[in-house]
Design a protein around this motif. Sequence first.
Motif, mmCIF file in Angstrom:
data_model
loop_
_atom_site.group_PDB
_atom_site.id
_atom_site.type_symbol
_atom_site.label_atom_id
_atom_site.label_comp_id
_atom_site.label_asym_id
_atom_site.label_seq_id
_atom_site.Cartn_x
_atom_site.Cartn_y
_atom_site.Cartn_z
ATOM 1 N N ASP A 64 -78.439 -20.455 -95.838
ATOM 2 C CA ASP A 64 -78.512 -19.157 -95.168
ATOM 3 C C ASP A 64 -79.064 -19.276 -93.753
ATOM 4 O O ASP A 64 -79.851 -18.442 -93.305
ATOM 5 C CB ASP A 64 -79.350 -18.160 -95.971
ATOM 6 N N GLU A 65 -78.670 -20.296 -93.053
ATOM 7 C CA GLU A 65 -79.070 -20.437 -91.667
ATOM 8 C C GLU A 65 -78.259 -19.456 -90.830
ATOM 9 O O GLU A 65 -77.072 -19.263 -91.072
ATOM 10 C CB GLU A 65 -78.821 -21.858 -91.175
ATOM 11 N N PRO A 66 -78.890 -18.847 -89.874
ATOM 12 C CA PRO A 66 -78.128 -17.918 -89.036
ATOM 13 C C PRO A 66 -77.083 -18.677 -88.231
ATOM 14 O O PRO A 66 -77.362 -19.736 -87.688
ATOM 15 C CB PRO A 66 -79.187 -17.283 -88.126
ATOM 16 N N GLN A 67 -75.911 -18.123 -88.204
ATOM 17 C CA GLN A 67 -74.846 -18.761 -87.462
ATOM 18 C C GLN A 67 -75.030 -18.466 -85.981
ATOM 19 O O GLN A 67 -75.349 -17.338 -85.604
ATOM 20 C CB GLN A 67 -73.484 -18.248 -87.925
ATOM 21 N N GLN A 68 -74.828 -19.468 -85.178
ATOM 22 C CA GLN A 68 -74.970 -19.270 -83.750
ATOM 23 C C GLN A 68 -73.705 -18.618 -83.207
ATOM 24 O O GLN A 68 -72.606 -19.087 -83.460
ATOM 25 C CB GLN A 68 -75.212 -20.594 -83.046
ATOM 26 N N THR A 69 -73.901 -17.539 -82.523
ATOM 27 C CA THR A 69 -72.773 -16.870 -81.894
ATOM 28 C C THR A 69 -72.960 -16.962 -80.395
ATOM 29 O O THR A 69 -74.069 -17.186 -79.909
ATOM 30 C CB THR A 69 -72.690 -15.396 -82.323
ATOM 31 N N SER A 70 -71.891 -16.802 -79.703
ATOM 32 C CA SER A 70 -71.994 -16.881 -78.248
ATOM 33 C C SER A 70 -72.605 -15.583 -77.733
ATOM 34 O O SER A 70 -72.008 -14.521 -77.818
ATOM 35 C CB SER A 70 -70.630 -17.122 -77.626
ATOM 36 N N VAL A 71 -73.825 -15.669 -77.263
ATOM 37 C CA VAL A 71 -74.519 -14.513 -76.726
ATOM 38 C C VAL A 71 -74.341 -14.539 -75.217
ATOM 39 O O VAL A 71 -74.688 -15.517 -74.554
ATOM 40 C CB VAL A 71 -76.020 -14.559 -77.094
ATOM 41 N N LEU A 72 -73.786 -13.471 -74.725
ATOM 42 C CA LEU A 72 -73.547 -13.383 -73.302
ATOM 43 C C LEU A 72 -74.772 -12.779 -72.612
ATOM 44 O O LEU A 72 -75.476 -11.949 -73.181
ATOM 45 C CB LEU A 72 -72.300 -12.545 -73.020
ATOM 46 N N SER A 73 -74.995 -13.175 -71.413
ATOM 47 C CA SER A 73 -76.146 -12.658 -70.674
ATOM 48 C C SER A 73 -75.881 -11.236 -70.184
ATOM 49 O O SER A 73 -74.744 -10.766 -70.152
ATOM 50 C CB SER A 73 -76.447 -13.574 -69.490
ATOM 51 N N TYR A 121 -68.218 -5.116 -68.040
ATOM 52 C CA TYR A 121 -68.055 -3.727 -68.472
ATOM 53 C C TYR A 121 -68.604 -2.688 -67.493
ATOM 54 O O TYR A 121 -68.452 -1.492 -67.712
ATOM 55 C CB TYR A 121 -68.712 -3.535 -69.833
ATOM 56 N N GLY A 122 -69.282 -3.094 -66.473
ATOM 57 C CA GLY A 122 -69.774 -2.143 -65.474
ATOM 58 C C GLY A 122 -70.978 -1.363 -65.954
ATOM 59 O O GLY A 122 -71.876 -1.893 -66.614
ATOM 60 N N ASP A 123 -70.988 -0.040 -65.652
ATOM 61 C CA ASP A 123 -72.149 0.810 -65.955
ATOM 62 C C ASP A 123 -72.362 1.027 -67.453
ATOM 63 O O ASP A 123 -73.492 1.252 -67.898
ATOM 64 C CB ASP A 123 -71.998 2.173 -65.270
ATOM 65 N N LYS A 124 -71.324 0.959 -68.244
ATOM 66 C CA LYS A 124 -71.419 1.241 -69.688
ATOM 67 C C LYS A 124 -71.648 -0.027 -70.522
ATOM 68 O O LYS A 124 -71.373 -0.052 -71.704
ATOM 69 C CB LYS A 124 -70.134 1.935 -70.175
ATOM 70 N N TRP A 125 -72.169 -1.064 -69.918
ATOM 71 C CA TRP A 125 -72.294 -2.351 -70.614
ATOM 72 C C TRP A 125 -73.222 -2.270 -71.815
ATOM 73 O O TRP A 125 -72.987 -2.927 -72.825
ATOM 74 C CB TRP A 125 -72.747 -3.448 -69.657
ATOM 75 N N GLU A 126 -74.276 -1.444 -71.751
ATOM 76 C CA GLU A 126 -75.224 -1.354 -72.871
ATOM 77 C C GLU A 126 -74.540 -0.748 -74.102
ATOM 78 O O GLU A 126 -74.727 -1.227 -75.231
ATOM 79 C CB GLU A 126 -76.435 -0.529 -72.464
ATOM 80 N N ARG A 127 -73.752 0.283 -73.900
ATOM 81 C CA ARG A 127 -73.059 0.940 -75.016
ATOM 82 C C ARG A 127 -72.033 -0.017 -75.642
ATOM 83 O O ARG A 127 -71.946 -0.130 -76.866
ATOM 84 C CB ARG A 127 -72.373 2.209 -74.511
ATOM 85 N N ILE A 128 -71.248 -0.706 -74.792
ATOM 86 C CA ILE A 128 -70.234 -1.635 -75.306
ATOM 87 C C ILE A 128 -70.882 -2.807 -76.025
ATOM 88 O O ILE A 128 -70.413 -3.248 -77.077
ATOM 89 C CB ILE A 128 -69.322 -2.098 -74.155
ATOM 90 N N ALA A 152 -73.728 -2.716 -77.630
ATOM 91 C CA ALA A 152 -74.202 -2.188 -78.910
ATOM 92 C C ALA A 152 -73.038 -2.052 -79.894
ATOM 93 O O ALA A 152 -73.180 -2.364 -81.094
ATOM 94 C CB ALA A 152 -74.893 -0.845 -78.707
ATOM 95 N N LEU A 153 -71.863 -1.589 -79.424
ATOM 96 C CA LEU A 153 -70.693 -1.461 -80.290
ATOM 97 C C LEU A 153 -70.238 -2.840 -80.800
ATOM 98 O O LEU A 153 -69.888 -2.987 -81.975
ATOM 99 C CB LEU A 153 -69.552 -0.765 -79.549
ATOM 100 N N GLU A 154 -70.239 -3.836 -79.912
ATOM 101 C CA GLU A 154 -69.860 -5.183 -80.330
ATOM 102 C C GLU A 154 -70.801 -5.712 -81.404
ATOM 103 O O GLU A 154 -70.366 -6.297 -82.404
ATOM 104 C CB GLU A 154 -69.869 -6.142 -79.131
ATOM 105 N N MET A 155 -72.100 -5.501 -81.198
ATOM 106 C CA MET A 155 -73.077 -5.974 -82.176
ATOM 107 C C MET A 155 -72.908 -5.249 -83.513
ATOM 108 O O MET A 155 -73.035 -5.846 -84.582
ATOM 109 C CB MET A 155 -74.498 -5.784 -81.650
ATOM 110 N N SER A 156 -72.592 -3.961 -83.449
ATOM 111 C CA SER A 156 -72.369 -3.187 -84.673
ATOM 112 C C SER A 156 -71.158 -3.721 -85.436
ATOM 113 O O SER A 156 -71.211 -3.902 -86.664
ATOM 114 C CB SER A 156 -72.163 -1.718 -84.313
ATOM 115 N N LEU A 157 -70.057 -3.977 -84.706
ATOM 116 C CA LEU A 157 -68.864 -4.517 -85.355
ATOM 117 C C LEU A 157 -69.129 -5.902 -85.948
ATOM 118 O O LEU A 157 -68.693 -6.216 -87.061
ATOM 119 C CB LEU A 157 -67.707 -4.594 -84.358
#
Length: 178
Positions: free
Chosen positions: A123-132, A140-147, A149-154
Amino acid sequence: MSSWAENFTMASNWQIKHELAYWKARAKALEYENGLLHDIIRKNHLGNQREQDTDNEDSEEQNEADDQNEEFDENAHCVEEDEEFTVSEEFIEFIKANAKFKEDARRERELLRQKENTDDITDEPQQTSVLSEDHYKELYGDKWERICALEMSLTADFMDKKDEYKPAYWPNIPFNFS
């Protein structure tokens, strides 16, 4: 039953039926070719032995050739009378190679299963590519925080479903309906 399932069943039945007919026809063709080759070999082998009989009657090679010729004649006689199936050396080598391949494939499947089991246990956490943040802002411009959050939710939803159902991998072999 849904129309998709009916169509899939009909297509797979058609494929199996025609694949079986193809291999039966292929086997018959190879059987015929094998018979022709045996006849050619028999004629050439016996013809060469008769020439050697007239040239070298007392040599040791002739005695060995006669022994081989007698064995060949006995085998040919058995084939003609009993119509038994004779196996060539190439076929035996093919069977050995095929068995070795199957054994290697079985071992690889077992190793893969063991690896999957150990991955589940650790049960080791899988490494995913985390973007800065800068990369998200650029994409994504101004809405980057919302997008983000949606990616993390999916991603989290996908991982939950994967853990719940433990799906098997779909084979990457394409269907061949021809």
